[in-house]
Design a protein around this motif. Structure first.
Motif, PDB file in Angstrom:
ATOM      1  N   MET A   1       0.844  -1.198   0.000  1.00 39.84           N
ATOM      2  CA  MET A   1       0.000   0.000   0.000  1.00 39.84           C
ATOM      3  C   MET A   1       0.877   1.245   0.000  1.00 39.84           C
ATOM      4  N   ASP A   2       0.506   2.215  -0.819  1.00 36.91           N
ATOM      5  CA  ASP A   2       1.335   3.412  -0.985  1.00 36.91           C
ATOM      6  C   ASP A   2       1.549   4.144   0.333  1.00 36.91           C
ATOM      7  N   PHE A   3       0.504   4.221   1.143  1.00 38.09           N
ATOM      8  CA  PHE A   3       0.604   4.907   2.440  1.00 38.09           C
ATOM      9  C   PHE A   3       1.645   4.231   3.331  1.00 38.09           C
ATOM     10  N   LEU A   4       1.604   2.903   3.406  1.00 37.49           N
ATOM     11  CA  LEU A   4       2.551   2.170   4.238  1.00 37.49           C
ATOM     12  C   LEU A   4       3.955   2.191   3.647  1.00 37.49           C
ATOM     13  N   TYR A   5       4.034   2.235   2.318  1.00 39.56           N
ATOM     14  CA  TYR A   5       5.332   2.217   1.640  1.00 39.56           C
ATOM     15  C   TYR A   5       6.190   3.416   2.039  1.00 39.56           C
ATOM     16  N   HIS A   6       5.557   4.555   2.268  1.00 43.31           N
ATOM     17  CA  HIS A   6       6.301   5.778   2.577  1.00 43.31           C
ATOM     18  C   HIS A   6       6.448   6.016   4.083  1.00 43.31           C
ATOM     19  N   LEU A   7       5.932   5.128   4.907  1.00 45.74           N
ATOM     20  CA  LEU A   7       6.073   5.289   6.358  1.00 45.74           C
ATOM     21  C   LEU A   7       7.503   4.958   6.785  1.00 45.74           C
ATOM     22  N   GLN A   8       8.113   5.841   7.547  1.00 46.68           N
ATOM     23  CA  GLN A   8       9.444   5.623   8.092  1.00 46.68           C
ATOM     24  C   GLN A   8       9.504   6.247   9.482  1.00 46.68           C
ATOM     25  N   ALA A   9      10.134   5.545  10.422  1.00 44.54           N
ATOM     26  CA  ALA A   9      10.290   6.084  11.772  1.00 44.54           C
ATOM     27  C   ALA A   9      11.440   5.362  12.457  1.00 44.54           C
ATOM     28  N   PRO A  10      12.137   6.041  13.373  1.00 51.26           N
ATOM     29  CA  PRO A  10      13.184   5.356  14.143  1.00 51.26           C
ATOM     30  C   PRO A  10      12.570   4.326  15.083  1.00 51.26           C
ATOM     31  N   LEU A  11      13.407   3.421  15.568  1.00 48.68           N
ATOM     32  CA  LEU A  11      12.910   2.306  16.382  1.00 48.68           C
ATOM     33  C   LEU A  11      12.106   2.750  17.604  1.00 48.68           C
ATOM     34  N   PRO A  12      12.564   3.712  18.420  1.00 48.11           N
ATOM     35  CA  PRO A  12      11.770   4.087  19.607  1.00 48.11           C
ATOM     36  C   PRO A  12      10.360   4.552  19.251  1.00 48.11           C
TER      37      PRO A  12
END
Length: 341
Positions: free
Chosen positions: A93-104
């Protein structure tokens, strides 16, 4: 007194961090992996003990909340190149594809989403009791697993997720485990903690003392689900690969085993049991292999090592004496709740 407790808790977290950093520096990779996994199991055992041990509920749905946390964390920390590598049959899914975040951040979001699902399932399910609650929560875990298998654009279905970044170290895992222990200890010592203990010992008496039973159970279930989601996220980063088969009832049974052997309603017991069982499962691996004793030859029987823990669980359940120490404090707990202390 409160200041001393705060300083003691901070000192405990710093001590755990220091020991874990030393372990990361000097232990070999095999021991680090075992201790890292043990730290994850500590978080999971503590969270299930809050629900089953302290609140007196009988939930078997922990694997479902762990699955939510694992997949959410993996999606957030995987680079887009790794996502392309995984989702080669059905695009993500395009929305999930662009999700990025550090581990915490990913772990906190995983815990919040697991708690949200915990709220959704607990609102109708907590009106059930005993075996009915266990069956319903187990059914929820299976529903989550089936959804994982049938959502290829989100979870990659049966193919699972591979090449998940593994940024976790012993320091990461054990500091989070220490924070979990400290927060749950503070929760149990509060007036809310006395309320959940009163519910476990005698729900009718708790109602008569003014405890809002359903709301208290709901909060307890959501808090336990939150930490289960965090533990699931750490498990994903520890293993580096996850799929629907990872989160079967066997995983919940392992955590329940730690809770029971460590003592229902004992946070320290859960920590000790998680360490012993995690190491014991590795030490007893020889039972899964062919065994030769003189002229006696036994073929390989995978899973035989778990028979040892199953027998131990049966022994504890049959012969453990009932602990009545909490019942002696029900009236005191009721007085504290009534005063709002």
């Amino acid at each position: 007194m409160e200041k001393k407790v705060v300083l003691k808790n901070i000192g405990l977290i710093l001590l755990v961090f220091l020991i874990a950093k030393i372990g990361d520096r000097f232990l070999n990779i095999y021991l680090r992996n075992i201790l890292n996994l043990a730290g994850i199991y500590v978080i999971l055992a503590l969270s299930l003990n809050l629900i089953n041990g302290f609140t007196g509920l009988f939930s078997l749905g922990h694997a479902g909340f762990m699955a939510i946390g694992a997949y959410v964390t993996a999606i957030f920390i995987m680079p887009q190149a790794v996502k392309d590598q995984n989702f080669f049959t059905v695009p993500m899914m395009d929305f999930l594809y662009h999700l990025q975040a550090p581990l915490p951040v990913a772990l906190v979001i995983s815990g919040i989403l697991a708690a949200l699902f915990g709220f959704i399932i607990a609102f109708p399910v907590l009106r059930l009791r005993d075996d009915y609650l266990a069956i319903a929560s187990l059914g929820f875990a299976e529903i989550i697993r089936i959804f994982i298998l049938n959502m290829p654009s989100v979870t990659n279905a049966a193919l699972g997720l591979t090449a998940i970044p593994r940024p976790t170290t012993m320091a990461w895992t054990w500091v989070i485990a220490a924070i979990t222990f400290v927060l749950l200890s503070m929760l149990i010592r509060s007036s809310y903690g006395k309320a959940i203990i009163a519910i476990r010992e005698d729900e009718v008496a708790a109602v008569s003392m003014g405890v809002r039973v359903f709301r208290t159970k709901l909060i307890s279930f959501c808090v336990g689900s939150f930490f289960a989601g965090v533990g699931g996220g750490l498990l994903a980063t520890h293993m580096g690969t996850i799929d629907a088969k990872t989160f079967t009832f066997t995983l919940t049974f392992n955590i329940l085993l730690m809770v029971v052997l460590g003592g229902m309603g004992s946070l320290k017991g859960s920590v000790i049991a998680a360490l012993i069982i995690t190491y014991g499962q590795e030490w007893l691996r020889f039972l899964d292999e062919p065994i030769s004793i003189g002229s006696l030859h036994m073929p390989a029987m995978p899973g035989l090592r778990m028979v040892v823990f199953s027998l131990l669980l049966m022994f504890v359940v049959i012969f453990k004496k009932e602990d009545n120490s909490f019942r002696k404090n029900i009236r005191k707990a009721g007085g504290t709740i009534a005063k709002g202390e």
